[in-house]
Design a protein around this motif. Structure first.
Motif, PDB file in Angstrom:
ATOM      1  N   SER A 114       0.828  -1.356   0.472  1.00  0.00           N
ATOM      2  CA  SER A 114       0.057   0.401  -0.174  1.00  0.00           C
ATOM      3  C   SER A 114       0.624   0.750  -0.047  1.00  0.00           C
ATOM      4  CB  SER A 114      -0.417   0.090   1.287  1.00  0.00           C
ATOM      5  OG  SER A 114      -0.071  -0.035   2.444  1.00  0.00           O
TER       6      SER A 114
ATOM      7  N   GLU B  48      -5.925  -5.072  -2.123  1.00  0.00           N
ATOM      8  CA  GLU B  48      -6.553  -4.997  -1.244  1.00  0.00           C
ATOM      9  C   GLU B  48      -7.974  -5.093   0.156  1.00  0.00           C
ATOM     10  OE1 GLU B  48      -7.284  -0.110  -1.751  1.00  0.00           O
ATOM     11  OE2 GLU B  48      -8.020  -1.101  -3.258  1.00  0.00           O
TER      12      GLU B  48
ATOM     13  N   PRO C  19      -8.647  -0.675   3.254  1.00  0.00           N
ATOM     14  CA  PRO C  19      -8.059  -0.397   2.391  1.00  0.00           C
ATOM     15  C   PRO C  19      -6.607   0.822   1.737  1.00  0.00           C
ATOM     16  CG  PRO C  19      -9.986   0.854   2.234  1.00  0.00           C
ATOM     17  CD  PRO C  19      -9.631  -0.717   3.475  1.00  0.00           C
ATOM     18  N   ASP C  20      -6.227   0.683   1.078  1.00  0.00           N
ATOM     19  CA  ASP C  20      -4.834   1.143   1.079  1.00  0.00           C
ATOM     20  C   ASP C  20      -5.016   2.557   1.399  1.00  0.00           C
ATOM     21  OD1 ASP C  20      -2.482   2.689   0.370  1.00  0.00           O
ATOM     22  OD2 ASP C  20      -2.601   1.349  -2.148  1.00  0.00           O
TER      23      ASP C  20
END
Length: 513
Positions: free
Chosen positions: A296, A318, A323-324
């Motif tokens: 990420s 992800e 998530p990133d």
């Protein structure tokens, strides 16, 4: 020359089944290329740029955007990191050469690749405050400590770190209390609380050479030199620190074409370490290989972007729950880093999600991850415990190496930890904008491409600190005296050797040619 920046919507020829990939991949062959063939003789994937070879390393640095990001906000932009930029350019050339051996040669502009984020964000140099604002260089009892407060929990940890009552302004507390602490002790307390921090290596020495204009570098301006005093001739030398062993100074054999020296200077001295995890595959190539990117933010995705430009098929994975974090930052940077990639959102907490993730990794030719080893082990995906088929390359990106898994780092503090800073006398200032991130991404792409060229089958351990240390210890520039002078609203660098000057340009993002 093909412009990969225009391929955001490129067609994926083989759609991905939702239950993972077919682990039985067909045999591949490397295009017939003479081992000494120049990248210029093959088709090239170009990440658009304009030439940055100005015939003088300091003028190239002035034109890169990095010099504009290094120094105090109202002061002179600094030349001291110019030697590191020469190494950045060498790594970019290395990427083009090695990717050309195992895929499409990838020609990148080091200036926009490393400093382009600030072109999008409008970040400017700010001395001991990072251009992005999340990091500071704190004066301590015996030197300097770099620290980053970018998350709510970082700010919450400051009172426990300092042993003081909570104050409304955490940075004010740190700046007033840091002088009571040795730099290393303060960094260790911060790291124990999960806060990114590191002691800044001291500037080793300044060599005075007033009689050798061919071996010095002069930094002057009316704002720096008192009236009537001649400007000092100065040359900055930052050798490896005594008593500290950086991975950038460790040696290991890297299969390489004859006569190909490391872009990091000393032959086969690189900022990463490799260990064997599988047999080699003589047919290994980046063309149409599968790269599974679990990383990420910036460094890992940049590596994946460059491998994708060389012909790899990149799948970004992800967590549905996390998530990133880069999605919350610059949308232009996120789009640039993930151009042409496929995305998978996977629930790592469910059995089905873990099974899907295992299938992705089983099919991967290259795995990129930036996780703590413990996190991978909990998912049953520790690389040392998996069975790897021949040729696989596993890239592990960390702040301080796999043997220091609990130490956290972000781009600005990791650069300072490795000694990659600008110097105003004996005072460090931040160099560039989170520079350890893009340097690690570029170095990772070079490391993976080199490993693939040798047949793969290795785990690559690459840390942001060791990468920064490699660039910080670049050989000093031997190119005669230079002067930095104000010009209008900006600055200009004069090179006496070439009798040329160059404006100090602001950072600029990658743009289509």
């Amino acid at each position: 020359m093909r412009d990969v920046s225009s391929e955001a919507d490129r067609t994926i020829e083989a759609p991905l089944p939702r239950n993972g990939f077919d682990a039985q991949r067909t045999a591949r062959t490397v295009d017939s290329v003479h081992p000494f063939e120049s990248a210029a003789t093959s088709s090239v994937n170009s990440i658009p740029h304009r030439g940055d070879d100005h015939g003088c390393p300091v003028l190239s640095w002035a034109a890169s955007g990095g010099m504009a990001l290094t120094g105090h906000r109202d002061g002179v932009p600094l030349m001291s990191p110019a030697s590191a930029y020469e190494m950045i350019r060498a790594v970019a050339r290395g990427i083009a050469g090695v990717t050309g051996d195992v895929g499409a040669p990838v020609v990148i502009d080091p200036a926009t690749t490393v400093f382009g984020r600030a072109g999008w964000s409008g970040n400017v140099r700010d001395g001991r405050r990072s251009p992005g604002g999340a990091s500071r260089l704190l004066r301590t009892k015996d030197g300097w400590c770099a620290m980053t407060l970018s998350r709510p929990e970082d700010f919450d940890a400051v009172p426990a770190m300092l042993g003081t009552a909570a104050r409304a302004d955490a940075w004010a507390s740190l700046m007033s209390e840091a002088r009571r602490w040795p730099a290393q002790a303060l960094a260790e307390r911060a790291q124990l609380l999960g806060v990114p921090a590191a002691a800044v290596p001291p500037r080793s020495r300044i060599l005075t050479s007033p009689t050798s204009p061919s071996t010095d570098s002069r930094t002057t301006s009316p704002r720096q030199t008192p009236a009537g005093e001649p400007p000092a001739h100065r040359r900055v030398v930052v050798p490896p620190l005594a008593g500290i062993e950086f991975a950038s100074r460790r040696r290991f054999a890297v299969p390489s074409r004859p006569g190909a020296d490391s872009p990091f200077g000393e032959r086969n001295t690189l900022p990463w370490r490799s260990s064997r995890i599988a047999e080699v595959d003589p047919a290994a190539t980046l063309r149409d290989c599968l790269v599974v990117d679990l990383s990420s933010l910036w460094a890992g995705p940049l590596c994946a972007r460059l491998l994708g430009a060389a012909g790899a098929r990149v799948v970004k994975v992800e967590s549905t729950h996390r998530p990133d974090g880069a999605r919350a930052g610059s949308p232009e940077l996120f789009g640039y880093l993930h151009e042409g990639h496929e995305f998978r959102s996977v629930d790592f907490r469910s059995a089905a999600g873990r099974s899907e993730l295992a299938g992705l990794i089983e099919a991967a030719d290259v795995v990129i991850e930036a996780s703590r080893p413990r996190a991978l082990a909990q998912l049953g995906l520790a690389p040392q415990e998996l069975a790897h088929r021949p040729g696989r390359v596993w890239l592990s990106l960390t702040g301080y190496g796999r043997d220091n898994p609990m130490r956290v780092a972000f781009g600005d503090d990791a650069a300072a930890a490795g000694g990659l800073v600008g110097w105003c006398g004996e005072e460090p200032v931040f160099c560039g904008d989170a520079i350890a991130d893009p340097l690690t991404g570029m170095s990772a792409a070079l490391a993976v491409s080199t490993a693939v060229r040798a047949g793969g089958g290795v785990l690559i351990d690459l840390s942001m600190c060791d990468t920064s240390a490699a660039f910080a210890t670049a050989a000093p520039i031997d190119h005669g005296p230079h002067r930095v002078l104000p010009q209008g609203d900006g600055w200009i660098v004069e090179c006496a050797f070439l009798e040329r000057d160059q404006p100090v340009l602001p950072p600029r993002p990658p743009t289509a040619s």
